[in-house]
Motif scaffolding. Sequence first.
Motif, PDB file in Angstrom:
ATOM      1  N   ILE A 247      17.155  -4.866  -0.561  1.00  0.00           N
ATOM      2  CA  ILE A 247      15.844  -5.493  -0.357  1.00  0.00           C
ATOM      3  C   ILE A 247      15.457  -5.458   1.122  1.00  0.00           C
ATOM      4  O   ILE A 247      14.335  -5.075   1.479  1.00  0.00           O
ATOM      5  N   ASP A 248      16.398  -5.832   1.992  1.00  0.00           N
ATOM      6  CA  ASP A 248      16.080  -5.878   3.428  1.00  0.00           C
ATOM      7  C   ASP A 248      15.707  -4.496   3.971  1.00  0.00           C
ATOM      8  O   ASP A 248      14.873  -4.380   4.879  1.00  0.00           O
ATOM      9  N   THR A 249      16.330  -3.458   3.431  1.00  0.00           N
ATOM     10  CA  THR A 249      16.000  -2.098   3.857  1.00  0.00           C
ATOM     11  C   THR A 249      14.544  -1.778   3.534  1.00  0.00           C
ATOM     12  O   THR A 249      13.802  -1.241   4.362  1.00  0.00           O
ATOM     13  N   ILE A 250      14.120  -2.147   2.325  1.00  0.00           N
ATOM     14  CA  ILE A 250      12.734  -1.874   1.919  1.00  0.00           C
ATOM     15  C   ILE A 250      11.768  -2.720   2.748  1.00  0.00           C
ATOM     16  O   ILE A 250      10.711  -2.234   3.187  1.00  0.00           O
ATOM     17  N   VAL A 251      12.128  -3.992   2.981  1.00  0.00           N
ATOM     18  CA  VAL A 251      11.270  -4.873   3.795  1.00  0.00           C
ATOM     19  C   VAL A 251      11.037  -4.245   5.169  1.00  0.00           C
ATOM     20  O   VAL A 251       9.904  -4.162   5.658  1.00  0.00           O
ATOM     21  N   GLN A 252      12.122  -3.788   5.789  1.00  0.00           N
ATOM     22  CA  GLN A 252      12.013  -3.194   7.125  1.00  0.00           C
ATOM     23  C   GLN A 252      11.156  -1.929   7.096  1.00  0.00           C
ATOM     24  O   GLN A 252      10.269  -1.745   7.953  1.00  0.00           O
ATOM     25  N   LEU A 253      11.385  -1.068   6.125  1.00  0.00           N
ATOM     26  CA  LEU A 253      10.631   0.191   6.062  1.00  0.00           C
ATOM     27  C   LEU A 253       9.150  -0.066   5.777  1.00  0.00           C
ATOM     28  O   LEU A 253       8.273   0.612   6.323  1.00  0.00           O
ATOM     29  N   SER A 292      11.014  -6.281 -11.838  1.00  0.00           N
ATOM     30  CA  SER A 292       9.876  -7.190 -12.033  1.00  0.00           C
ATOM     31  C   SER A 292      10.280  -8.643 -11.818  1.00  0.00           C
ATOM     32  O   SER A 292       9.552  -9.415 -11.177  1.00  0.00           O
ATOM     33  N   ASP A 293      11.449  -9.023 -12.359  1.00  0.00           N
ATOM     34  CA  ASP A 293      11.834 -10.442 -12.343  1.00  0.00           C
ATOM     35  C   ASP A 293      12.370 -10.894 -10.992  1.00  0.00           C
ATOM     36  O   ASP A 293      12.099 -12.020 -10.558  1.00  0.00           O
ATOM     37  N   LYS A 294      13.153 -10.061 -10.342  1.00  0.00           N
ATOM     38  CA  LYS A 294      13.863 -10.517  -9.138  1.00  0.00           C
ATOM     39  C   LYS A 294      13.466  -9.775  -7.871  1.00  0.00           C
ATOM     40  O   LYS A 294      13.347 -10.389  -6.808  1.00  0.00           O
ATOM     41  N   ILE A 295      13.295  -8.467  -7.960  1.00  0.00           N
ATOM     42  CA  ILE A 295      13.138  -7.679  -6.736  1.00  0.00           C
ATOM     43  C   ILE A 295      11.729  -7.834  -6.144  1.00  0.00           C
ATOM     44  O   ILE A 295      11.581  -8.082  -4.942  1.00  0.00           O
ATOM     45  N   LEU A 296      10.714  -7.693  -6.963  1.00  0.00           N
ATOM     46  CA  LEU A 296       9.358  -7.817  -6.422  1.00  0.00           C
ATOM     47  C   LEU A 296       9.115  -9.205  -5.831  1.00  0.00           C
ATOM     48  O   LEU A 296       8.588  -9.315  -4.708  1.00  0.00           O
ATOM     49  N   PRO A 297       9.507 -10.298  -6.518  1.00  0.00           N
ATOM     50  CA  PRO A 297       9.341 -11.626  -5.885  1.00  0.00           C
ATOM     51  C   PRO A 297      10.105 -11.735  -4.561  1.00  0.00           C
ATOM     52  O   PRO A 297       9.596 -12.324  -3.594  1.00  0.00           O
ATOM     53  N   ALA A 298      11.304 -11.134  -4.502  1.00  0.00           N
ATOM     54  CA  ALA A 298      12.087 -11.206  -3.258  1.00  0.00           C
ATOM     55  C   ALA A 298      11.403 -10.430  -2.133  1.00  0.00           C
ATOM     56  O   ALA A 298      11.370 -10.880  -0.981  1.00  0.00           O
ATOM     57  N   LEU A 299      10.840  -9.280  -2.464  1.00  0.00           N
ATOM     58  CA  LEU A 299      10.136  -8.490  -1.444  1.00  0.00           C
ATOM     59  C   LEU A 299       8.927  -9.260  -0.922  1.00  0.00           C
ATOM     60  O   LEU A 299       8.689  -9.329   0.293  1.00  0.00           O
ATOM     61  N   LEU A 300       8.178  -9.871  -1.838  1.00  0.00           N
ATOM     62  CA  LEU A 300       6.988 -10.629  -1.434  1.00  0.00           C
ATOM     63  C   LEU A 300       7.385 -11.821  -0.557  1.00  0.00           C
ATOM     64  O   LEU A 300       6.732 -12.114   0.456  1.00  0.00           O
ATOM     65  N   LYS A 302       9.764 -11.998   1.442  1.00  0.00           N
ATOM     66  CA  LYS A 302      10.218 -11.543   2.756  1.00  0.00           C
ATOM     67  C   LYS A 302       9.132 -10.791   3.524  1.00  0.00           C
ATOM     68  O   LYS A 302       9.428 -10.102   4.500  1.00  0.00           O
ATOM     69  N   GLY A 303       7.885 -10.899   3.054  1.00  0.00           N
ATOM     70  CA  GLY A 303       6.785 -10.394   3.875  1.00  0.00           C
ATOM     71  C   GLY A 303       6.167  -9.085   3.447  1.00  0.00           C
ATOM     72  O   GLY A 303       5.196  -8.631   4.051  1.00  0.00           O
ATOM     73  N   VAL A 304       6.727  -8.440   2.403  1.00  0.00           N
ATOM     74  CA  VAL A 304       6.041  -7.261   1.865  1.00  0.00           C
ATOM     75  C   VAL A 304       4.746  -7.766   1.223  1.00  0.00           C
ATOM     76  O   VAL A 304       4.749  -8.787   0.520  1.00  0.00           O
ATOM     77  N   THR A 305       3.631  -7.086   1.484  1.00  0.00           N
ATOM     78  CA  THR A 305       2.349  -7.598   1.004  1.00  0.00           C
ATOM     79  C   THR A 305       2.099  -7.178  -0.443  1.00  0.00           C
ATOM     80  O   THR A 305       2.664  -6.177  -0.907  1.00  0.00           O
ATOM     81  N   PRO A 306       1.234  -7.904  -1.153  1.00  0.00           N
ATOM     82  CA  PRO A 306       0.880  -7.477  -2.519  1.00  0.00           C
ATOM     83  C   PRO A 306       0.323  -6.058  -2.536  1.00  0.00           C
ATOM     84  O   PRO A 306       0.606  -5.293  -3.473  1.00  0.00           O
ATOM     85  N   ALA A 307      -0.418  -5.675  -1.515  1.00  0.00           N
ATOM     86  CA  ALA A 307      -0.962  -4.302  -1.474  1.00  0.00           C
ATOM     87  C   ALA A 307       0.173  -3.281  -1.355  1.00  0.00           C
ATOM     88  O   ALA A 307       0.115  -2.194  -1.948  1.00  0.00           O
ATOM     89  N   GLN A 308       1.212  -3.634  -0.598  1.00  0.00           N
ATOM     90  CA  GLN A 308       2.353  -2.713  -0.484  1.00  0.00           C
ATOM     91  C   GLN A 308       3.124  -2.630  -1.805  1.00  0.00           C
ATOM     92  O   GLN A 308       3.576  -1.550  -2.196  1.00  0.00           O
ATOM     93  N   VAL A 309       3.269  -3.775  -2.490  1.00  0.00           N
ATOM     94  CA  VAL A 309       3.928  -3.751  -3.804  1.00  0.00           C
ATOM     95  C   VAL A 309       3.159  -2.844  -4.755  1.00  0.00           C
ATOM     96  O   VAL A 309       3.744  -2.072  -5.526  1.00  0.00           O
TER      97      VAL A 309
END
Length: 327
Positions: A247-253, A292-300, A302-309
Amino acid sequence: MAIVNTVTGPRETTELGQTLMHEHLFVLTPEINRDFPEISWRGDKADRMAQTVEKLKAAKERGIDTIVDLTVLGMDRYIPNIQRVLSEVNMNVIVATGIYTYDHLPHFFELHAPAKPGDRDILTEIFVSDITKGIGDSGAKAAILKCCTDKAGVTPNIDRILRAVARAHRETGVPISTHSDPNLENGLDQQRVFASEGVDLTRVVIGHSGDTSNLDYLRRVMDQGSTIGCDRFGLYRENFITMNQRIDTIVQLCAEGYADRIVLSHDSICHLDWMPEAAPNAMPDWVLTHVSDKILPALLAKGVTPAQVEQLMVSNPARMFAQQGSY
Ligand SMILES: [Zn+2]
């Protein structure tokens, strides 16, 4: 408007919705399945089919509209099983052609090697036929190409397969999705072979890239235009990085502006016979609903925007299928 072939017919790429780019419905061992079906299906095949319907329905409830099934030669790809499941659940399933091997080629392909350089490879022939004429007599056409590079690296057999895939891609225009080992950085080797065959690297997903947190490597793959597959959420193996590292890797990228070149998936398999039942059962998150259940909420969170999702789940997959045409 670009059209992509799914098992149940052509769709506009704008209709694909949330898409899991690397999954499998059924992965079996052909000669075990043929002669020992009760072993391959762990009892009654009808029960496994019903379970698969339930797994797809659960994904659909989460808002997943499309699943890309990267099951190819070597994994007992059999479209009628998928068609049977899809008679009971409304899901777009895009199927693939290609070959799953880390080096070994069946004698059939070894002994049907091109006689001289430049001759058309029977591998290319088969891949193009799956894409343009359809798979067997199922009526379904493959719409993505798959090939692998694992620990053995680009051996002569793997080089031949990568080139056969590259040529089928240029002839048909369907995208390429790979299995790679990012810890060996061999996505770069795949890119090198594809580029030498004239492949536009923006048409390629370098799969399993999410198995590393080596940002420098991932940036190098994406800076050449390819999309990376962070596609093994829920799959745990010894020495795999953790879910939080993934998750942190995706957040950073995403923070660095790479959200247009990442796709998400699980590489889950609704039913497989490769391992004893206890092994997949020990990985309860290795299912179609985990992103859907765990990863997308975790990304959001940690600052990933809905537009990025939306890019990761909808527009990046749609773009991979919307770029079309031979070249
Ligand atoms: Zn896979």
